[in-house]
Each structure stands twice: as structure tokens, then as C-alpha cells.
Design an enzyme around this catalytic site. Structure first.
Site, PDB file in Angstrom:
ATOM      1  N   LYS A  14       4.808   9.413   8.538  1.00  0.00           N
ATOM      2  CA  LYS A  14       4.596   8.937   9.903  1.00  0.00           C
ATOM      3  C   LYS A  14       5.622   9.493  10.900  1.00  0.00           C
ATOM      4  CE  LYS A  14       1.865   5.119   8.281  1.00  0.00           C
ATOM      5  NZ  LYS A  14       0.429   5.354   8.433  1.00  0.00           N
ATOM      6  N   ASP A  35       9.300   2.700  -0.525  1.00  0.00           N
ATOM      7  CA  ASP A  35       8.292   3.376   0.299  1.00  0.00           C
ATOM      8  C   ASP A  35       8.579   2.983   1.751  1.00  0.00           C
ATOM      9  OD1 ASP A  35       6.134   4.079   1.824  1.00  0.00           O
ATOM     10  OD2 ASP A  35       4.624   3.422   0.377  1.00  0.00           O
ATOM     11  N   TYR A  49       0.860  -1.178   0.000  1.00  0.00           N
ATOM     12  CA  TYR A  49       0.000   0.000   0.000  1.00  0.00           C
ATOM     13  C   TYR A  49       0.895   1.226   0.000  1.00  0.00           C
ATOM     14  CZ  TYR A  49      -3.504   3.377   1.644  1.00  0.00           C
ATOM     15  OH  TYR A  49      -4.339   4.454   1.770  1.00  0.00           O
TER      16      TYR A  49
HETATM   17  N1  HOZ Z   1      -3.687   3.438   6.083  1.00  0.00           N
HETATM   18  C1  HOZ Z   1      -3.362   3.592   7.452  1.00  0.00           C
HETATM   19  C2  HOZ Z   1      -2.772   2.372   8.033  1.00  0.00           C
HETATM   20  N2  HOZ Z   1      -1.840   1.671   7.247  1.00  0.00           N
HETATM   21  C3  HOZ Z   1      -4.580   3.967   8.257  1.00  0.00           C
HETATM   22  C4  HOZ Z   1      -4.666   5.412   8.467  1.00  0.00           C
HETATM   23  C5  HOZ Z   1      -5.695   5.826   9.520  1.00  0.00           C
HETATM   24  O1  HOZ Z   1      -6.812   5.332   9.500  1.00  0.00           O
HETATM   25  O2  HOZ Z   1      -5.377   6.658  10.347  1.00  0.00           O
END
Ligand code: HOZ
Length: 428
Positions: A267, A239, A144
Site C-alpha cells: 500500500k 503483516d 487477512y
Molecule cells: N482487500 C482490499 C481491502 N482490504 C481490497 C482491494 C481492492 O478491492 O482494491
């Protein structure tokens, strides 16, 4: 566990916000039930609006590596905000954070800050396309890279949780330019590169895939990607939004000793505030506007308050390299305790872990890619999730996400979690 106030808020939220949430996985549909609303967090713990307390292993999906509300970050944010929240013109903190990124990631000769991981990967791909003059990209099943159009093809994270690895609304013409291969499958990659010679701009990969649960690169796989991209003029993009400053100070590229052409970060780099970054070889980065023809911009890019949070987080991590060992030790004890509890309860569990990132799959045998991750019994995961939540432990509300240990977790939290797991496995 009381949930009156959370329930009320969720009902109200659903009238105002699609699904009641601003990011799908938070709606708990991967595990059933309703989300709780957080009122505050400190160190390794969260409190919801009904007064329930939880040991937190989501850590805001990774950024809170120092735990919640660490004093150094708080002070930096308050100091920065006092001087003004946003200027839309350069500020000195951008230069300091860029220097810290460069120190940890030698492959990042130049870096540009954005406001999220999605923006970082989206911009990195545009740049790779502009640099090579090619249109196609190759990504891996279950990886992802945020929710930009080109990347919502066989995607992990929320897209996988909701069975939508390919999103509606992505033009087919664009999706056709995104080629996919199974992770850890060098032969498949070689065949795709051969069939599309001279047409692939970039291979983008999570070097440690952490959005379909967690799996690790097989020995030699990342090295193979490095070699085939170099031989074919393809930009190799790591990534490291999750693995950056987490798997090691210098991310997966430090851990595995493979130098990509470009890196995407997010992050931890924002210490809990919205920051992403993409960077890499200077000859590629120099193609970005205003120096080059590839356009990319952002009003809040390099925001001084967000930069301050990132700087304080990275300076804390860099000043105490022993913190990585500490988190690794705690996560190892956690994994061992949970594995032991599962064995005693006769529950099949397959664990993957890199340092402070962990994942428990409810199946036998190793999990090394998207196909094997999907073997996990997600109903069992959901039951386990709720049993743990009842016992004051908050795990990711989806089998296809990971857990994080922070520097604020201690033996006390690990002990509490293992005791909760012993009880939770009994009720599966
Ligand atoms: N896509 C995020 C985790 N891999 C989730 C983001 C969120 O809901 O804060």
C-alpha cells in the site's frame, strides 16, 4: 445523484470481467447496489464518470496517505517514466527505497520488493518455512493477508464480506497446515503451540487487524506473541501492509514497541503504484535466492516507476513528522462528530480507531476480535453507506473494511462528513 454512465460501464464490465470488477469488494455486494466508476481524483476527493463528487475515505484502501495526485509523487512518477518504465535489471531507486524502509523499520535488516501485499505475505511464509524446515503456520481469525492459498483460511476483507472466509480451490492438504486462533487470545495460541511443538514455521499476524473492520491488540498480546515465538523457534511475521507508515512512521511495531522477525509491507510503500515488500532479520533474508535455497522472483519487482512513487511518498512523510499528528487530530474530530450524531439519533455505534484508520461498527459494546466484529448490524451499515454516498461521502463498501484519513483531508471535509452523518443517521 446521476449514475447513467457508471451503470452502462458496469453492465459492459460484467460481460468482460467476472462480477464486473478486478477485486471483489469493489462490486458493492457488501452494501448492495452498483459501484460508481471513477474518472479522476484529487486531494481528498473523487469524481465519478457521471460528474458526482465524493469526499474519499477509502483512499484506494490505504495507499493514498497524501491524498490523490500529490504533486511530489506526480513529478517523481513522470520523471521516472521518462527514463523507461521497466528494465528487469537493478536500478538505483530500489536501493533508495530499501534505505527508507530500513530507516522506518529497524527490524527490517534486509528487504525484498515485490508487486503486491499478497506476494509479500506469500513469499514471507515460504521463506519462514524454508528457514525453519517446518510446514505449519498459525494465523488469526479475521486477519487477512492477501489471497495466497495458505492464507485464505478464516480470512477477513473481501473473503469475509462475501461469507467466504475459506475459499474454494484451496487444497485441503494445504489448508490443514494453516492453524487458526482468535485474535487477542493468548491462551488459545499457547495451547496450539503446545499441541504442535516443533512443527510451526511462523505466526503471521496483522498487529492491528484492519480487514474485519478494525480492532486493536489488547495490552500485552503482541509482547506475548514475541515471547512464545522466540521460545519455540517460530518466525514472528507482522503483516503491516495496512499499518506500515500509517499507524506510525514505523508502523504498529513502533507504536507498540514489539520487534518481529519479519515484516510485510504494501500500500503506502508504493504511493498508489503496485509495490509490496517483505523483510526482516538478515539471517532469515539471506536464505532467499540467489544467496539461499528459497526461491522467489518477479519481472516487475523493484519497478523504477513504482519505486519512484514510493520514494516520493515516504520522503514527504518523513520530512514532515507532524503530518501524523495532523491526521490523528482530524480522524479524532471525525470520530467524535459521528459518535455524537449517532447518540442523538439513538443509533448504537461502536468505534475503533488508530491514528488515521477508523471503523464504525453498528452494535453496542467493544469490538476486539472477529467474533465481536460479526455482531455488527451489516444491514444498518449498508443503509448508512448509501445515505452517506448520496450526500457526497464515500466510505468503504463493506462493514469489514476500514476508513482512512489522508494528509489532504481538512476541517472542511470533516465538517461536511459529520453533517452528512447527522442526516444519514436519521434515515436508518
Ligand atoms: N482487500 C482490499 C481491502 N482490504 C481490497 C482491494 C481492492 O478491492 O482494491
Amino acid at each position: 445523484m446521476k449514475s447513467d454512465l457508471s451503470s452502462k460501464l458496469f453492465a459492459e464490465a460484467k460481460k468482460l470481467i467476472p462480477g464486473g470488477v478486478n477485486s471483489p469488494v469493489r462490486a458493492f455486494r457488501g452494501v448492495g447496489g452498483e459501484p460508481f466508476f471513477v474518472s479522476r481524483a484529487n486531494g481528498p476527493r473523487l469524481w465519478d464518470v457521471d460528474g458526482n463528487e465524493y469526499v474519499d475515505y477509502v483512499c484506494s484502501w490505504g495507499p493514498m496517505i497524501l491524498g490523490h495526485a500529490p504533486v511530489a509523487v506526480l513529478k517523481a512518477v513522470v520523471d521516472a517514466a521518462r527514463d523507461g518504465a521497466s528494465f528487469g535489471i537493478p536500478n538505483p531507486r530500489e536501493v533508495r527505497l530499501a534505505g527508507l524502509v530500513r530507516e522506518a523499520f529497524p527490524s527490517v535488516e534486509k528487504v525484498r520488493f515485490v508487486s503486491s501485499g499478497t506476494e509479500a505475505t506469500m513469499s514471507a511464509l515460504r521463506l519462514a518455512r524454508g528457514f525453519t524446515g517446518r510446514d505449519k503456520i498459525l494465523k488469526f481469525e479475521g486477519c487477512y493477508h492477501g489471497h495466497a492459498d495458505s492464507l485464505l483460511v478464516k480470512a477477513g476483507s473481501g473473503a469475509l464480506t462475501f461469507g467466504q472466509p475459506d475459499s474454494a480451490g484451496v487444497p485441503e492438504a494445504l489448508a490443514r497446515l494453516t492453524l487458526t486462533a482468535p485474535f487477542n487470545d493468548a491462551e488459545a495460541v499457547a495451547a496450539i503451540v503446545a499441541a504442535n511443538r516443533g512443527e510451526i514455521a511462523a505466526i503471521i499476524v496483522e498487529p492491528i487487524p484492519a480487514n474485519a473492520g478494525l480492532f486493536l491488540p489488547k495490552p500485552g498480546f503482541l509482547e506475548f506473541l514475541r515471547k512464545i515465538t522466540a521460545e519455540n523457534g517460530i518466525v514472528l511475521i507482522f503483516d503491516e501492509v495496512i499499518s506500515g507508515f500509517r499507524a506510525a512512521k514505523g508502523g504498529a511495531q513502533e507504536l507498540y514497541g514489539v520487534r518481529p522477525d519479519m515484516t510485510c509491507l504494501g500500500k503506502i510503500i508504493g504511493g498508489g503504484l503496485p509495490v509490496g515488500a517483505f523483510g526482516g532479520r538478515a539471517d532469515i533474508m539471506d536464505k532467499l535466492a540467489p544467496d539461499g535455497p528459497v526461491y522467489q522472483a518477479g519481472t516487475l519487482s523493484g519497478n523504477p516507476v513504482a519505486m519512484a512513487a514510493g520514494i516520493a511518498t515516504l520522503e514527504t512523510l518523513f520530512a514532515q513528522p507532524g503530518l501524523y499528528k495532523q491526521m490523528d487530530g482530524l480522524a479524532a474530530n471525525l470520530a467524535a462528530g459521528v459518535a455524537d450524531a449517532a447518540r442523538k439519533a439513538g443509533v448504537a455505534l461502536s468505534q475503533n480507531r488508530v491514528g488515521s484508520i477508523f471503523c464504525n461498527f453498528f452494535c453496542d459494546g467493544p469490538v476486539s476480535d472477529y467474533a465481536s466484529a460479526k455482531r455488527s448490524d451489516t444491514k444498518c451499515y449498508a443503509k448508512f453507506f448509501h445515505a452517506m454516498l448520496e450526500r457526497g461521502v464515500y466510505l468503504a463498501p463493506s462493514q469489514f473494511e476500514v476508513g482512512f484519513v489522508s494528509t489532504a483531508h481538512t476541517d472542511a471535509e470533516i465538517g461536511q462528513t459529520v453533517r452528512a452523518a447527522v442526516e444519514s443517521f436519521k434515515v436508518l
